[in-house]
Design a protein around this motif. Structure first.
Motif, PDB file in Angstrom:
ATOM      1  N   GLY A   1      -4.106  -5.286  44.747  1.00  0.00           N
ATOM      2  CA  GLY A   1      -3.656  -4.835  43.575  1.00  0.00           C
ATOM      3  C   GLY A   1      -4.802  -4.653  42.393  1.00  0.00           C
ATOM      4  O   GLY A   1      -5.921  -5.611  42.431  1.00  0.00           O
ATOM      5  N   TYR A   2      -5.001  -3.677  41.618  1.00  0.00           N
ATOM      6  CA  TYR A   2      -5.905  -3.497  40.742  1.00  0.00           C
ATOM      7  C   TYR A   2      -5.241  -3.681  39.158  1.00  0.00           C
ATOM      8  O   TYR A   2      -4.197  -3.301  39.235  1.00  0.00           O
ATOM      9  N   PHE A   3      -6.082  -4.644  38.346  1.00  0.00           N
ATOM     10  CA  PHE A   3      -5.453  -4.541  37.124  1.00  0.00           C
ATOM     11  C   PHE A   3      -6.601  -4.591  36.028  1.00  0.00           C
ATOM     12  O   PHE A   3      -7.661  -4.592  36.348  1.00  0.00           O
ATOM     13  N   ASP A   4      -6.118  -4.104  34.999  1.00  0.00           N
ATOM     14  CA  ASP A   4      -6.918  -3.831  33.680  1.00  0.00           C
ATOM     15  C   ASP A   4      -7.501  -5.200  33.040  1.00  0.00           C
ATOM     16  O   ASP A   4      -8.400  -5.205  32.359  1.00  0.00           O
ATOM     17  N   THR A   5      -6.462  -6.144  33.292  1.00  0.00           N
ATOM     18  CA  THR A   5      -6.930  -7.360  32.391  1.00  0.00           C
ATOM     19  C   THR A   5      -6.702  -8.544  33.316  1.00  0.00           C
ATOM     20  O   THR A   5      -5.822  -8.829  34.149  1.00  0.00           O
ATOM     21  N   LEU A   6      -7.154  -9.786  32.921  1.00  0.00           N
ATOM     22  CA  LEU A   6      -7.036 -11.060  33.853  1.00  0.00           C
ATOM     23  C   LEU A   6      -5.592 -11.510  33.405  1.00  0.00           C
ATOM     24  O   LEU A   6      -5.033 -11.948  34.302  1.00  0.00           O
ATOM     25  N   VAL A   7      -5.137 -11.513  32.081  1.00  0.00           N
ATOM     26  CA  VAL A   7      -3.829 -11.966  32.064  1.00  0.00           C
ATOM     27  C   VAL A   7      -2.578 -11.097  32.780  1.00  0.00           C
ATOM     28  O   VAL A   7      -1.880 -11.815  33.430  1.00  0.00           O
ATOM     29  N   ALA A   8      -2.909  -9.875  32.842  1.00  0.00           N
ATOM     30  CA  ALA A   8      -1.839  -9.064  33.917  1.00  0.00           C
ATOM     31  C   ALA A   8      -2.007  -9.564  35.341  1.00  0.00           C
ATOM     32  O   ALA A   8      -1.016  -9.858  35.908  1.00  0.00           O
ATOM     33  N   ALA A   9      -3.189  -9.775  35.642  1.00  0.00           N
ATOM     34  CA  ALA A   9      -3.259 -10.420  36.999  1.00  0.00           C
ATOM     35  C   ALA A   9      -2.478 -11.767  37.326  1.00  0.00           C
ATOM     36  O   ALA A   9      -2.102 -12.029  38.197  1.00  0.00           O
TER      37      ALA A   9
END
Length: 466
Positions: free
Chosen positions: A229-237
Protein backbone atom coordinates in the motif's frame (compact mmCIF):
# COMPACT_ATOMS: atom_id res chain seq x y z
CA UNK A 1 41.19 1.36 44.31
CA UNK A 2 43.80 2.64 41.81
CA UNK A 3 45.38 -0.81 41.41
CA UNK A 4 42.06 -2.61 40.87
CA UNK A 5 42.32 -2.97 37.07
CA UNK A 6 45.85 -4.31 37.36
CA UNK A 7 44.73 -6.72 40.09
CA UNK A 8 41.88 -8.17 38.10
CA UNK A 9 44.01 -8.49 34.98
CA UNK A 10 46.66 -10.40 36.92
CA UNK A 11 44.03 -12.70 38.42
CA UNK A 12 42.44 -13.37 35.03
CA UNK A 13 45.82 -14.02 33.45
CA UNK A 14 46.66 -16.51 36.16
CA UNK A 15 43.53 -18.63 35.58
CA UNK A 16 42.57 -18.20 31.93
CA UNK A 17 44.36 -19.13 28.69
CA UNK A 18 46.34 -16.19 27.35
CA UNK A 19 44.41 -16.23 24.05
CA UNK A 20 41.20 -15.44 25.97
CA UNK A 21 42.46 -12.17 27.37
CA UNK A 22 42.71 -8.78 25.70
CA UNK A 23 44.22 -5.89 27.61
CA UNK A 24 45.74 -3.72 24.89
CA UNK A 25 43.65 -0.51 24.70
CA UNK A 26 43.57 -0.50 20.90
CA UNK A 27 42.43 -4.13 20.78
CA UNK A 28 39.68 -3.49 23.31
CA UNK A 29 38.25 -0.46 21.53
CA UNK A 30 35.87 -2.39 19.28
CA UNK A 31 34.38 -4.15 22.31
CA UNK A 32 33.72 -0.97 24.29
CA UNK A 33 30.29 -0.07 22.87
CA UNK A 34 27.38 -1.30 20.84
CA UNK A 35 25.59 0.48 17.95
CA UNK A 36 23.86 3.07 20.16
CA UNK A 37 26.02 5.92 18.94
CA UNK A 38 24.88 8.39 21.61
CA UNK A 39 25.16 6.12 24.63
CA UNK A 40 28.22 6.77 26.84
CA UNK A 41 30.86 4.11 27.37
CA UNK A 42 33.99 3.69 29.43
CA UNK A 43 37.28 1.80 29.14
CA UNK A 44 37.35 -1.82 30.26
CA UNK A 45 40.22 -3.22 32.29
CA UNK A 46 40.13 -6.34 30.14
CA UNK A 47 38.10 -8.23 27.58
CA UNK A 48 37.63 -11.95 28.14
CA UNK A 49 36.84 -13.79 24.90
CA UNK A 50 35.32 -16.88 26.44
CA UNK A 51 34.90 -20.09 24.50
CA UNK A 52 33.53 -22.29 27.32
CA UNK A 53 31.12 -21.99 30.23
CA UNK A 54 34.02 -22.79 32.56
CA UNK A 55 35.93 -19.74 31.33
CA UNK A 56 32.89 -17.54 31.91
CA UNK A 57 32.49 -18.95 35.41
CA UNK A 58 36.17 -18.36 36.17
CA UNK A 59 35.97 -14.73 35.05
CA UNK A 60 32.79 -14.12 37.06
CA UNK A 61 34.26 -15.74 40.17
CA UNK A 62 37.36 -13.50 39.98
CA UNK A 63 35.30 -10.37 39.38
CA UNK A 64 32.95 -11.22 42.23
CA UNK A 65 35.87 -11.69 44.62
CA UNK A 66 37.40 -8.34 43.59
CA UNK A 67 34.15 -6.41 43.18
CA UNK A 68 34.79 -5.71 39.49
CA UNK A 69 31.81 -5.09 37.15
CA UNK A 70 31.08 -7.72 34.51
CA UNK A 71 29.56 -6.56 31.21
CA UNK A 72 28.43 -9.40 28.90
CA UNK A 73 28.59 -8.73 25.19
CA UNK A 74 27.43 -10.50 22.04
CA UNK A 75 27.90 -9.16 18.52
CA UNK A 76 27.50 -5.55 19.61
CA UNK A 77 24.48 -4.86 17.40
CA UNK A 78 22.41 -3.46 20.28
CA UNK A 79 20.88 0.00 20.02
CA UNK A 80 20.52 1.08 23.65
CA UNK A 81 24.04 0.92 25.13
CA UNK A 82 23.30 -2.22 27.13
CA UNK A 83 26.65 -3.82 26.22
CA UNK A 84 28.71 -0.65 26.70
CA UNK A 85 31.81 -0.87 28.84
CA UNK A 86 32.16 0.75 32.25
CA UNK A 87 35.50 2.12 33.36
CA UNK A 88 37.54 -0.69 34.89
CA UNK A 89 35.04 -3.43 34.04
CA UNK A 90 35.69 -6.84 32.57
CA UNK A 91 33.80 -7.35 29.33
CA UNK A 92 32.80 -10.91 28.58
CA UNK A 93 32.65 -11.42 24.85
CA UNK A 94 30.59 -14.52 24.04
CA UNK A 95 30.84 -14.58 20.24
CA UNK A 96 33.33 -17.48 20.30
CA UNK A 97 30.75 -19.64 22.06
CA UNK A 98 29.09 -20.28 18.71
CA UNK A 99 28.21 -23.97 18.65
CA UNK A 100 24.78 -25.33 17.77
CA UNK A 101 24.66 -28.14 20.31
CA UNK A 102 21.46 -29.84 19.17
CA UNK A 103 18.56 -29.46 16.76
CA UNK A 104 15.74 -31.82 17.62
CA UNK A 105 12.78 -31.53 15.21
CA UNK A 106 10.89 -34.33 16.98
CA UNK A 107 10.88 -32.44 20.29
CA UNK A 108 10.74 -29.13 18.40
CA UNK A 109 13.72 -27.58 20.18
CA UNK A 110 17.31 -26.53 19.63
CA UNK A 111 20.15 -26.03 22.08
CA UNK A 112 22.70 -23.35 21.19
CA UNK A 113 25.55 -21.41 22.70
CA UNK A 114 25.02 -17.64 23.01
CA UNK A 115 27.39 -16.67 20.20
CA UNK A 116 25.38 -18.46 17.49
CA UNK A 117 24.23 -15.92 14.88
CA UNK A 118 20.45 -15.76 14.49
CA UNK A 119 20.39 -16.42 10.75
CA UNK A 120 22.83 -19.33 11.12
CA UNK A 121 20.46 -21.00 13.57
CA UNK A 122 17.46 -20.36 11.33
CA UNK A 123 19.26 -21.85 8.32
CA UNK A 124 20.43 -24.91 10.26
CA UNK A 125 16.91 -25.51 11.55
CA UNK A 126 15.38 -25.25 8.08
CA UNK A 127 17.78 -27.93 6.85
CA UNK A 128 16.13 -30.27 9.36
CA UNK A 129 12.55 -29.22 8.62
CA UNK A 130 12.18 -26.84 11.58
CA UNK A 131 11.80 -23.09 11.96
CA UNK A 132 13.06 -20.62 14.55
CA UNK A 133 10.76 -17.58 14.03
CA UNK A 134 12.34 -14.55 15.82
CA UNK A 135 13.93 -12.42 13.08
CA UNK A 136 15.29 -9.07 14.23
CA UNK A 137 16.49 -6.78 11.45
CA UNK A 138 20.03 -7.53 12.65
CA UNK A 139 19.51 -11.30 12.21
CA UNK A 140 22.45 -11.70 9.77
CA UNK A 141 24.81 -10.48 12.51
CA UNK A 142 23.14 -10.53 15.94
CA UNK A 143 23.60 -13.50 18.26
CA UNK A 144 21.05 -15.61 20.09
CA UNK A 145 22.53 -14.63 23.45
CA UNK A 146 22.07 -10.95 22.65
CA UNK A 147 18.58 -11.62 21.29
CA UNK A 148 17.65 -13.31 24.56
CA UNK A 149 19.24 -10.59 26.68
CA UNK A 150 17.16 -7.87 24.99
CA UNK A 151 14.09 -10.02 24.17
CA UNK A 152 14.56 -9.14 20.50
CA UNK A 153 11.64 -9.03 18.09
CA UNK A 154 11.47 -8.78 14.34
CA UNK A 155 9.30 -8.60 11.26
CA UNK A 156 7.22 -11.72 11.95
CA UNK A 157 6.56 -10.94 15.63
CA UNK A 158 3.07 -9.60 14.93
CA UNK A 159 1.94 -13.20 14.42
CA UNK A 160 4.64 -15.38 15.92
CA UNK A 161 5.83 -13.45 18.96
CA UNK A 162 9.23 -12.31 20.25
CA UNK A 163 12.28 -14.14 21.57
CA UNK A 164 10.69 -14.66 25.01
CA UNK A 165 8.02 -16.85 23.40
CA UNK A 166 10.69 -19.31 22.19
CA UNK A 167 13.05 -19.63 25.17
CA UNK A 168 12.42 -22.89 27.02
CA UNK A 169 15.53 -23.00 29.16
CA UNK A 170 19.08 -21.84 29.60
CA UNK A 171 22.38 -22.31 31.34
CA UNK A 172 23.71 -19.21 33.11
CA UNK A 173 26.60 -18.14 35.31
CA UNK A 174 25.33 -16.26 38.35
CA UNK A 175 26.34 -15.01 41.79
CA UNK A 176 29.94 -15.85 42.62
CA UNK A 177 30.43 -17.93 39.48
CA UNK A 178 27.89 -20.70 40.03
CA UNK A 179 26.62 -22.43 36.88
CA UNK A 180 22.87 -23.03 36.98
CA UNK A 181 20.25 -24.45 34.64
CA UNK A 182 16.90 -22.70 34.41
CA UNK A 183 13.71 -23.63 32.61
CA UNK A 184 13.07 -26.96 30.91
CA UNK A 185 13.15 -29.05 27.72
CA UNK A 186 9.56 -30.27 27.96
CA UNK A 187 6.61 -28.75 26.10
CA UNK A 188 5.00 -27.83 29.44
CA UNK A 189 6.35 -27.07 32.88
CA UNK A 190 5.26 -24.93 35.85
CA UNK A 191 7.58 -26.07 38.63
CA UNK A 192 8.86 -23.15 40.66
CA UNK A 193 9.19 -19.49 39.74
CA UNK A 194 9.92 -18.63 36.11
CA UNK A 195 13.56 -17.78 36.71
CA UNK A 196 14.37 -18.51 33.07
CA UNK A 197 11.81 -15.89 32.03
CA UNK A 198 13.46 -13.36 34.35
CA UNK A 199 16.69 -13.65 32.39
CA UNK A 200 15.00 -13.01 29.04
CA UNK A 201 15.22 -9.27 28.51
CA UNK A 202 17.38 -8.76 31.62
CA UNK A 203 20.20 -7.20 29.51
CA UNK A 204 23.00 -8.92 31.40
CA UNK A 205 22.01 -7.49 34.79
CA UNK A 206 21.29 -10.83 36.49
CA UNK A 207 24.05 -13.08 35.15
CA UNK A 208 25.71 -14.36 32.00
CA UNK A 209 23.77 -16.65 29.66
CA UNK A 210 26.02 -19.44 28.38
CA UNK A 211 23.52 -21.76 26.63
CA UNK A 212 19.94 -21.43 25.42
CA UNK A 213 17.25 -24.01 24.67
CA UNK A 214 14.75 -22.60 22.19
CA UNK A 215 11.40 -23.83 20.94
CA UNK A 216 11.01 -24.51 17.22
CA UNK A 217 8.02 -24.65 14.89
CA UNK A 218 7.53 -26.90 11.85
CA UNK A 219 9.52 -25.60 8.90
CA UNK A 220 6.85 -26.23 6.28
CA UNK A 221 4.75 -23.09 5.81
CA UNK A 222 2.35 -21.85 3.19
CA UNK A 223 3.85 -19.46 0.63
CA UNK A 224 3.56 -15.86 1.83
CA UNK A 225 1.46 -13.39 -0.12
CA UNK A 226 2.28 -9.70 0.08
CA UNK A 227 -0.07 -6.71 0.06
CA UNK A 228 1.52 -3.37 -0.82
CA UNK A 229 0.00 0.00 0.00
CA UNK A 230 1.14 3.51 -0.87
CA UNK A 231 0.00 6.42 1.32
CA UNK A 232 0.39 10.19 1.23
CA UNK A 233 0.70 10.59 5.01
CA UNK A 234 1.98 8.69 8.02
CA UNK A 235 -1.34 9.12 9.79
CA UNK A 236 -3.25 7.53 6.91
CA UNK A 237 -0.90 4.54 6.99
CA UNK A 238 -1.40 4.39 10.75
CA UNK A 239 -5.16 4.32 10.24
CA UNK A 240 -4.69 1.32 7.96
CA UNK A 241 -2.73 -0.45 10.71
CA UNK A 242 -5.45 0.26 13.25
CA UNK A 243 -8.08 -0.97 10.79
CA UNK A 244 -6.23 -4.26 10.26
CA UNK A 245 -6.13 -4.83 14.02
CA UNK A 246 -9.81 -3.94 14.39
CA UNK A 247 -10.69 -6.41 11.60
CA UNK A 248 -9.22 -9.24 13.66
CA UNK A 249 -6.67 -10.20 11.02
CA UNK A 250 -3.21 -11.27 12.21
CA UNK A 251 -0.80 -10.92 9.28
CA UNK A 252 2.57 -12.62 9.30
CA UNK A 253 4.11 -9.16 8.83
CA UNK A 254 2.90 -5.56 8.70
CA UNK A 255 5.76 -3.13 8.16
CA UNK A 256 5.94 0.63 7.55
CA UNK A 257 8.58 2.83 5.89
CA UNK A 258 8.24 6.56 5.37
CA UNK A 259 9.60 8.85 2.64
CA UNK A 260 12.88 9.51 4.46
CA UNK A 261 13.59 5.76 4.64
CA UNK A 262 12.62 5.16 1.03
CA UNK A 263 14.84 8.01 -0.18
CA UNK A 264 17.78 6.76 1.89
CA UNK A 265 17.44 3.23 0.49
CA UNK A 266 17.11 4.61 -3.05
CA UNK A 267 20.22 6.76 -2.66
CA UNK A 268 22.16 3.69 -1.55
CA UNK A 269 20.66 0.86 -3.63
CA UNK A 270 18.84 2.70 -6.49
CA UNK A 271 15.59 0.79 -5.96
CA UNK A 272 13.30 3.60 -7.16
CA UNK A 273 10.90 3.31 -4.22
CA UNK A 274 10.59 6.96 -3.21
CA UNK A 275 9.21 7.99 -6.60
CA UNK A 276 6.08 5.94 -5.94
CA UNK A 277 5.02 6.75 -2.37
CA UNK A 278 5.49 8.97 0.66
CA UNK A 279 4.72 6.06 3.00
CA UNK A 280 4.94 2.36 2.17
CA UNK A 281 2.96 -0.26 4.11
CA UNK A 282 3.82 -3.92 3.55
CA UNK A 283 1.48 -6.65 4.76
CA UNK A 284 1.94 -10.40 4.47
CA UNK A 285 -0.16 -13.49 5.02
CA UNK A 286 1.21 -17.01 5.34
CA UNK A 287 -2.13 -18.66 6.04
CA UNK A 288 -3.02 -21.36 3.51
CA UNK A 289 -6.03 -21.61 1.27
CA UNK A 290 -9.24 -19.71 1.92
CA UNK A 291 -7.95 -18.29 5.21
CA UNK A 292 -5.04 -16.69 3.36
CA UNK A 293 -7.38 -15.37 0.68
CA UNK A 294 -9.49 -13.73 3.38
CA UNK A 295 -6.44 -12.19 5.07
CA UNK A 296 -4.98 -10.58 1.95
CA UNK A 297 -8.40 -9.33 0.87
CA UNK A 298 -8.92 -7.79 4.31
CA UNK A 299 -5.49 -6.20 4.30
CA UNK A 300 -6.10 -4.64 0.89
CA UNK A 301 -9.55 -3.41 1.93
CA UNK A 302 -8.18 -1.84 5.14
CA UNK A 303 -5.44 -0.12 3.14
CA UNK A 304 -7.94 1.29 0.66
CA UNK A 305 -10.45 2.43 3.27
CA UNK A 306 -7.69 4.26 5.16
CA UNK A 307 -6.84 6.27 2.03
CA UNK A 308 -4.17 4.32 0.20
CA UNK A 309 -3.32 6.04 -3.07
CA UNK A 310 -2.55 2.61 -4.51
CA UNK A 311 -2.64 -0.94 -3.23
CA UNK A 312 -2.21 -4.38 -4.72
CA UNK A 313 -1.67 -8.00 -3.85
CA UNK A 314 1.75 -8.76 -5.28
CA UNK A 315 1.96 -11.54 -7.84
CA UNK A 316 5.74 -11.26 -8.15
CA UNK A 317 7.50 -13.00 -5.23
CA UNK A 318 10.88 -11.56 -6.23
CA UNK A 319 9.45 -8.02 -6.18
CA UNK A 320 7.75 -8.62 -2.82
CA UNK A 321 10.96 -9.98 -1.29
CA UNK A 322 12.82 -6.93 -2.61
CA UNK A 323 10.37 -4.64 -0.81
CA UNK A 324 10.94 -6.44 2.48
CA UNK A 325 14.67 -6.32 1.85
CA UNK A 326 14.31 -2.54 1.54
CA UNK A 327 12.71 -2.59 4.99
CA UNK A 328 15.77 -4.36 6.41
CA UNK A 329 18.11 -1.96 4.60
CA UNK A 330 16.42 1.17 5.95
CA UNK A 331 18.46 1.47 9.14
CA UNK A 332 21.93 1.08 7.57
CA UNK A 333 20.82 3.35 4.71
CA UNK A 334 19.87 6.10 7.17
CA UNK A 335 23.13 5.63 9.09
CA UNK A 336 24.92 6.88 5.98
CA UNK A 337 23.24 10.27 6.46
CA UNK A 338 24.65 10.97 9.91
CA UNK A 339 24.51 9.85 13.54
CA UNK A 340 21.19 8.22 14.45
CA UNK A 341 19.34 8.37 17.75
CA UNK A 342 17.13 5.30 17.52
CA UNK A 343 13.73 5.11 19.19
CA UNK A 344 11.90 1.89 20.00
CA UNK A 345 8.52 2.70 21.51
CA UNK A 346 5.48 0.46 21.41
CA UNK A 347 1.86 1.62 21.68
CA UNK A 348 -1.55 -0.06 21.45
CA UNK A 349 -2.34 -0.68 17.79
CA UNK A 350 -5.38 1.59 17.93
CA UNK A 351 -3.03 4.39 19.03
CA UNK A 352 -0.62 4.00 16.10
CA UNK A 353 -2.14 6.86 14.02
CA UNK A 354 -2.02 9.28 16.98
CA UNK A 355 1.53 8.23 17.90
CA UNK A 356 2.72 8.79 14.33
CA UNK A 357 1.07 12.22 14.35
CA UNK A 358 2.84 13.08 17.61
CA UNK A 359 6.19 11.98 16.17
CA UNK A 360 5.68 14.32 13.22
CA UNK A 361 4.70 17.12 15.60
CA UNK A 362 7.85 16.52 17.64
CA UNK A 363 9.99 16.73 14.50
CA UNK A 364 8.44 20.11 13.66
CA UNK A 365 8.60 21.41 17.23
CA UNK A 366 12.30 20.64 17.60
CA UNK A 367 13.33 21.28 14.00
CA UNK A 368 14.61 17.73 13.81
CA UNK A 369 14.86 15.23 10.95
CA UNK A 370 12.95 12.08 11.97
CA UNK A 371 12.54 9.06 9.72
CA UNK A 372 10.04 6.33 10.58
CA UNK A 373 10.19 2.58 10.21
CA UNK A 374 7.92 0.31 12.20
CA UNK A 375 6.79 -3.17 13.00
CA UNK A 376 3.44 -1.49 12.62
CA UNK A 377 1.33 -4.60 13.09
CA UNK A 378 2.20 -4.85 16.78
CA UNK A 379 2.50 -1.11 17.42
CA UNK A 380 6.30 -1.15 17.66
CA UNK A 381 7.55 2.11 16.12
CA UNK A 382 11.16 3.02 15.36
CA UNK A 383 11.49 6.77 14.81
CA UNK A 384 15.09 7.42 13.75
CA UNK A 385 16.37 10.88 14.64
CA UNK A 386 19.08 11.99 12.23
CA UNK A 387 21.64 14.71 12.92
CA UNK A 388 24.64 16.01 11.06
CA UNK A 389 27.95 14.88 12.53
CA UNK A 390 29.40 17.54 14.83
CA UNK A 391 26.22 19.65 15.03
CA UNK A 392 25.81 20.01 18.80
CA UNK A 393 22.68 22.19 18.57
CA UNK A 394 21.02 19.56 16.40
CA UNK A 395 22.05 16.89 18.90
CA UNK A 396 20.37 18.78 21.75
CA UNK A 397 17.18 19.22 19.71
CA UNK A 398 17.25 15.54 18.83
CA UNK A 399 17.53 14.58 22.48
CA UNK A 400 14.51 16.72 23.33
CA UNK A 401 12.54 15.07 20.52
CA UNK A 402 13.65 11.65 21.81
CA UNK A 403 12.34 12.47 25.28
CA UNK A 404 9.05 13.79 23.91
CA UNK A 405 8.49 10.62 21.90
CA UNK A 406 9.08 8.47 24.99
CA UNK A 407 6.66 10.60 27.02
CA UNK A 408 4.04 10.48 24.26
CA UNK A 409 4.26 6.69 24.05
CA UNK A 410 3.70 6.37 27.79
CA UNK A 411 0.82 8.86 27.66
CA UNK A 412 -0.90 6.72 25.01
CA UNK A 413 -0.67 3.60 27.16
CA UNK A 414 2.52 2.33 25.56
CA UNK A 415 6.00 1.30 26.66
CA UNK A 416 9.46 2.80 26.21
CA UNK A 417 10.91 -0.21 24.41
CA UNK A 418 9.44 -3.01 22.34
CA UNK A 419 12.60 -4.95 21.48
CA UNK A 420 15.85 -2.95 21.76
CA UNK A 421 16.00 -2.90 25.55
CA UNK A 422 16.49 -0.09 28.04
CA UNK A 423 20.29 -0.14 28.36
CA UNK A 424 21.48 3.38 29.06
CA UNK A 425 19.29 5.40 26.72
CA UNK A 426 15.85 4.56 28.13
CA UNK A 427 16.42 4.66 31.90
CA UNK A 428 14.53 7.95 32.38
CA UNK A 429 11.62 6.59 30.39
CA UNK A 430 11.54 3.33 32.31
CA UNK A 431 11.31 5.18 35.62
CA UNK A 432 8.49 7.26 34.15
CA UNK A 433 6.66 4.16 32.89
CA UNK A 434 6.87 2.10 36.08
CA UNK A 435 5.69 3.08 39.54
CA UNK A 436 8.25 3.42 42.36
CA UNK A 437 6.87 0.26 43.94
CA UNK A 438 7.44 -1.75 40.77
CA UNK A 439 10.93 -0.29 40.32
CA UNK A 440 11.60 -1.37 43.90
CA UNK A 441 10.50 -4.91 43.07
CA UNK A 442 12.99 -5.02 40.22
CA UNK A 443 15.77 -3.79 42.48
CA UNK A 444 14.86 -6.50 45.02
CA UNK A 445 15.17 -9.20 42.33
CA UNK A 446 18.49 -7.76 41.15
CA UNK A 447 19.88 -7.64 44.68
CA UNK A 448 18.76 -11.19 45.42
CA UNK A 449 20.35 -12.69 42.31
CA UNK A 450 23.36 -10.38 42.14
CA UNK A 451 24.20 -9.54 45.78
CA UNK A 452 27.66 -8.26 44.86
CA UNK A 453 26.15 -5.94 42.23
CA UNK A 454 28.69 -6.89 39.55
CA UNK A 455 26.47 -7.77 36.58
CA UNK A 456 26.14 -4.82 34.19
CA UNK A 457 25.65 -2.29 36.99
CA UNK A 458 23.91 0.97 36.17
CA UNK A 459 22.12 -0.42 33.12
CA UNK A 460 18.32 -0.60 32.84
CA UNK A 461 17.37 0.43 36.40
CA UNK A 462 20.38 2.65 37.11
CA UNK A 463 20.12 6.32 37.98
CA UNK A 464 18.36 7.94 35.00
CA UNK A 465 20.20 11.19 35.67
CA UNK A 466 23.70 9.70 35.51
Amino acid sequence: MPDLPEGVVAALRAELPERCLLTDPDSMTRFAHDEAEWAPHGKPAAVVRASTTEQVATAVRICSRLGVPVVPRGAGTGLSGGANALDGCVQLSLTEMDRIVEINPREQLAVVQPGVVNDDLRAACLEQGAWYPPDPASSPWSTIGGNVATNAGGVCCVKYGVTRDYVLGMEAVVGDGEVVRLGRRTAKGVAGYDLCGLFVGSEGTLGVITEVTVRLLPGVRAPERTVVGYFDTLVAAGEAVAAVAAAGVVPSALELLDKHCLEAVDAWKQMGLSAEADVLLLGRSDSPGAAGDHEVETLARCFDQAGATWSAVSTDQHEADALFQARRLAYPALERLGPLLTEDVCVPRAAVPEMLARIEASARRHDTHIANIAHAGDGNLHPLIITAAGDEDAKLRAQRAFDDIVDDAIALGGTVTGEHGVGLLKRRGLHAELSPAVVGMHHAVKNALDPRGIFNPGKVFGDPGS
